[in-house]
Design an enzyme around this catalytic site. Structure first.
Site, short mmCIF file in Angstrom:
data_model
loop_
_atom_site.label_atom_id
_atom_site.label_comp_id
_atom_site.label_asym_id
_atom_site.label_seq_id
_atom_site.Cartn_x
_atom_site.Cartn_y
_atom_site.Cartn_z
N SER A 177 90.10 49.77 5.51
CA SER A 177 89.15 49.01 4.23
C SER A 177 89.78 49.48 2.56
O SER A 177 89.76 49.51 1.60
CB SER A 177 87.61 48.47 4.59
OG SER A 177 86.41 49.69 4.63
N HIS A 208 83.57 50.70 -1.61
CA HIS A 208 84.70 50.34 -1.95
C HIS A 208 85.47 50.83 -3.23
O HIS A 208 85.31 50.12 -4.06
CB HIS A 208 85.19 49.67 -1.09
CG HIS A 208 84.84 49.63 0.33
ND1 HIS A 208 83.59 49.33 0.62
CD2 HIS A 208 85.84 49.64 1.76
CE1 HIS A 208 83.37 49.46 2.38
NE2 HIS A 208 84.90 49.44 2.56
#
Length: 313
Positions: free
Chosen positions: A50, A292
């Site tokens: 990711s 993230h």
């Protein structure tokens, strides 16, 4: 980084925080290529988890939808800067990917991603690989430490126990550190994976891409956004540093390059200011999955890759 940072409710009495995620290589120690080596122009294949795919950075692209891949993740930005046509660029990164998913299909919440290495061929000229965080369970590690931090805050912040790292104790006993053990294993698997990449794409320049700064050294500024005990914030920071060191060492041993995204991201971690950070905290203020990279982070990572392959930013 992990098998997906999934929605985690930290309970009513603990305070409510939702943690959703889909957890994220050069021949030279400097991370750059020598003068005289031409910049590769493709075909380019991007592999990874990711931190490569860029979940929730607008707009989602590619299949399966469960990989949550962005058309503004760092591979897409690298391909654009290199002037690659669509036919010369394949991004097969997928949120939640582990090193095993490079050679086997990966099931997601919405479809199956083929084995990532199947995108390689003898014609491939550039490969980036950003992976390893899910192999050490980094997202679940963060989740566990956030929960421990909430309890830490509610029980006097170590006043009665003298312990400022309650989560670390769940993973470290004496000289045994479970996370370090997983890092060592991930390194062994990465060596095998890079060898297979080079076998399938023998003319490609291969770069392992490290992880950007997720937490600051010393855990400064993390109490509000992440409810981490200071010692646990330091522990998590150190584990990321150790993972990056392992990725660098294994890449270089395998004759691949290493892209350092950590150094340019120092001070831009999840505990830094909204207008400067590359990594979003548990409750993102910009489009990105919790913990993230946001689009700013993806651009910074792309710049690091371009610098490594010899292209001016």
């Amino acid at each position: 980084m992990t098998n997906h940072l999934r929605t985690v409710l930290i309970g009513a009495f603990l305070a409510c925080a939702t943690l959703v995620a889909a957890v994220g290589i050069t021949r030279h120690n400097s991370g750059t290529d020598p003068v005289g080596v031409a910049t590769p122009r493709g075909p380019y294949v991007a592999l990874g988890d990711s931190y490569t795919a860029g979940p929730r950075i607008p707009d989602r692209t590619g299949a399966p939808a469960g990989c949550d891949r962005s058309d503004h993740d760092y591979p897409a930005l690298v391909a654009e800067r290199l002037g690659l046509r669509a036919a010369h660029f394949r991004d097969v990164s997928c949120s939640g990917a582990t090193i095993a998913d490079l050679t086997a299909p990966q099931s997601t919440d919405d479809g199956t991603n083929p084995a990532q290495l199947s995108a390689l061929s003898a014609g491939t000229r550039l490969v980036t690989l950003g992976i390893g965080g899910n192999d050490i369970g980094f997202s679940s590690l963060i989740t566990t430490c956030v929960k421990a931090g909430v309890i830490y805050d509610m029980t006097g912040r170590g006043k009665y126990t003298g312990d400022d790292a309650p989560c670390r104790g769940k993973y470290v006993s004496g000289d045994t550190d479970d996370v370090q053990r997983k890092i060592d294993t991930a390194g062994e698997r990465l060596s095998e994976a890079v060898a297979e990449v080079k076998r399938r794409a023998p003319k490609a320049r291969v770069y392992v891409v490290g992880y950007p700064a997720i937490l600051p050294a010393g855990g400064s500024g993390c109490a509000d956004d992440l409810t981490l005990a200071p010692g646990d914030a330091t522990y998590l920071h150190d584990k990321e540093q150790q993972l990056n060191a392992e990725l660098r060492e294994r890449a270089q041993e395998a004759g691949a390059g290493y892209v350092d995204t950590y150094k340019p991201s120092v001070g831009r971690d999840a505990c830094s200011g909204r207008d400067t950070r590359w990594i979003e905290p548990l409750l993102p203020s910009l489009p990105a999955a919790p913990m993230h990279p946001n689009e700013r982070g993806a651009r910074g990572m792309a710049d690091a890759v371009l610098h490594a392959v010899g292209t001016p930013r």
